[in-house]
Design a protein around this motif. Structure first.
Motif, PDB file in Angstrom:
ATOM      1  N   ASP A   1      22.331 -12.661  21.272  1.00 14.50           N
ATOM      2  CA  ASP A   1      22.574 -12.743  19.834  1.00 14.50           C
ATOM      3  C   ASP A   1      21.232 -12.635  19.133  1.00 14.50           C
ATOM      4  O   ASP A   1      20.293 -13.368  19.467  1.00 14.50           O
ATOM      5  CB  ASP A   1      23.253 -14.071  19.458  1.00 14.50           C
ATOM      6  CG  ASP A   1      24.671 -14.164  19.997  1.00 14.50           C
ATOM      7  OD1 ASP A   1      25.501 -13.344  19.591  1.00 14.50           O
ATOM      8  OD2 ASP A   1      24.920 -15.065  20.816  1.00 14.50           O
ATOM      9  N   ALA A   2      21.124 -11.725  18.171  1.00  9.72           N
ATOM     10  CA  ALA A   2      19.861 -11.507  17.475  1.00  9.72           C
ATOM     11  C   ALA A   2      19.427 -12.767  16.718  1.00  9.72           C
ATOM     12  O   ALA A   2      20.266 -13.506  16.197  1.00  9.72           O
ATOM     13  CB  ALA A   2      19.991 -10.329  16.510  1.00  9.72           C
ATOM     14  N   VAL A   3      18.122 -13.002  16.670  1.00  5.89           N
ATOM     15  CA  VAL A   3      17.559 -14.190  16.027  1.00  5.89           C
ATOM     16  C   VAL A   3      16.413 -13.774  15.102  1.00  5.89           C
ATOM     17  O   VAL A   3      15.568 -12.951  15.484  1.00  5.89           O
ATOM     18  CB  VAL A   3      17.037 -15.192  17.080  1.00  5.89           C
ATOM     19  CG1 VAL A   3      16.287 -16.340  16.417  1.00  5.89           C
ATOM     20  CG2 VAL A   3      18.180 -15.730  17.928  1.00  5.89           C
ATOM     21  N   ALA A   4      16.371 -14.344  13.917  1.00  2.00           N
ATOM     22  CA  ALA A   4      15.282 -14.078  12.974  1.00  2.00           C
ATOM     23  C   ALA A   4      14.121 -15.030  13.251  1.00  2.00           C
ATOM     24  O   ALA A   4      14.313 -16.178  13.655  1.00  2.00           O
ATOM     25  CB  ALA A   4      15.775 -14.239  11.542  1.00  2.00           C
ATOM     26  N   PHE A   5      12.894 -14.550  13.052  1.00  2.00           N
ATOM     27  CA  PHE A   5      11.704 -15.392  13.165  1.00  2.00           C
ATOM     28  C   PHE A   5      10.654 -14.871  12.205  1.00  2.00           C
ATOM     29  O   PHE A   5      10.725 -13.724  11.725  1.00  2.00           O
ATOM     30  CB  PHE A   5      11.164 -15.401  14.600  1.00  2.00           C
ATOM     31  CG  PHE A   5      10.698 -14.059  15.099  1.00  2.00           C
ATOM     32  CD1 PHE A   5       9.367 -13.675  14.957  1.00  2.00           C
ATOM     33  CD2 PHE A   5      11.572 -13.169  15.695  1.00  2.00           C
ATOM     34  CE1 PHE A   5       8.930 -12.434  15.402  1.00  2.00           C
ATOM     35  CE2 PHE A   5      11.156 -11.930  16.142  1.00  2.00           C
ATOM     36  CZ  PHE A   5       9.830 -11.560  16.004  1.00  2.00           C
TER      37      PHE A   5
END
Length: 359
Positions: A143-147
């Motif tokens: 699952d894509a994650v923002a940082f």
């Protein structure tokens, strides 16, 4: 996120303490934590944008002035990054402060860097040996994650309790969209449980768990020129920060001072060449070797990274933002040197790496 505006009629739940943060503009914000919880973790778990980075009492980013109430420090403050003057003024480290009573705090919340912490599964898509006993490790996230630039996460092999923290070297998407794949630079540490396991054989295809993002780095005027000092794999967050700034500012220029032991330890040629190709004349990279054999063909700088920090570097130290990443001793030495050269203390952003198990 449970944030309550000041309201004397609101009662704190049994077994909880009320934390009131007083803003410099006279405003007040409050939230609750369970008694005996760690202040920083409790705040971050609620989505509160509390300043922090290392979370282990080393970097000092979470320093907070205790106006009223009582906490139990979980580290000896004399060994912390707090100065004697700060300790006498009532400052504590939120990451190492166990909440005992209701508190009134003086700390600046909210810098736009807070993103939700998530735990996702991932698969190793790149396991590449680099010079200097470094692995370029890339993980494809389920699952894509923002940082944000300069942040870090914890990673672990699926089924293992051995978790380690590493900074992303990737540049966040310009539109803030989450990343489906992330990369790390992992240095082999003799006797290190995780790094020795990782280096033992190609780990491509292995399943990992990734938790993050954590930390705050790179908060400053976007158009201000930057001086970046990296020791070893401390280059990872620097790659992220510089790449991010270059795409968000049309004018900022950067100098990266990159220190390793010897020429054979220069592990990041490919990463730096890719960054240089995008930056053009807005980026200057200066490698410096601390233990290069005498008489070798190396024509560049020699010595500790602090040896490169002189007026001859050709930057305006009084008007630059500094980003320092590396081991604890190196970062503290660079901080002292930059202040001597005129860099304003509040423009020095540091990420201090401490090996797991270090007291």
């Amino acid at each position: 996120m449970q944030v309550l505006e000041k309201n004397p009629a609101v009662e704190t739940r049994a077994g909880h303490c009320r934390i009131t943060v007083r803003g410099r503009d006279g405003s007040e914000t409050s939230f609750e934590v369970k008694r005996n919880d760690m202040l920083l973790k409790a705040a971050v778990d609620q989505g509160i944008d509390y300043p922090h980075n290392c979370r282990v009492g080393v970097c000092g980013t979470c320093k907070t002035r205790l106006v009223d109430g009582r906490v139990s420090p979980m580290v000896d403050l004399a060994l912390s990054p707090l100065s004697n003057e700060q300790i006498e003024a009532g400052f504590v480290l939120a990451c190492q402060a166990k909440v005992r009573t209701d508190l009134v705090l003086d700390v600046k919340l909210g810098n736009g860097a807070q993103l939700p912490v998530r735990t996702v599964s991932a698969l190793v898509t790149r396991w590449q040996r680099l010079p200097g006993d470094v692995i370029d490790l890339r993980l494809k996230l389920d699952d894509a994650v923002a940082f944000n630039a300069g942040q870090y996460c914890t990673i672990a092999e699926s089924g293992s309790f051995t978790r380690r923290s590493y900074s992303y070297y990737d540049v966040p998407a310009a539109d803030g969209s989450p990343a489906g794949e992330v990369g790390f630079l992992v240095k082999r540490l003799p006797g290190g449980r995780f790094s020795e396991w990782l280096f033992a054989e190609d780990r491509s295809g292995i399943k990992f768990w990734v938790e993050g993002p954590f930390g705050v780095m790179g908060v400053d005027d976007l158009d201000r020129d930057g001086l970046c000092v990296a020791g070893g794999t401390g280059l990872a967050p620097i790659l992220s920060i510089v790449g991010d700034r270059l795409q968000r500012s049309e004018t900022a220029r950067f100098t990266i001072v990159f220190g390793v032991r010897s020429e054979k330890d220069l592990f990041a040629d490919t990463h730096l060449a890719e960054l240089q190709a995008k930056a053009g004349d807005r980026l200057r990279v200066i490698p410096i070797l601390s233990h290069e054999p005498t008489g070798s063909s190396w024509a560049g700088l020699r010595g500790l990274v602090t040896a490169a920090l002189t007026p001859a570097l050709g930057i305006d130290y009084r008007d630059t933002a500094a980003f320092i990443c590396g081991n604890l001793g190196m970062v503290e030495a660079v901080e002292r040197r930059l202040i001597e050269l005129g860099v304003q203390a509040d423009r020095i952003h540091a990420d201090k790496f401490v090996p797991s198990g270090t007291p």
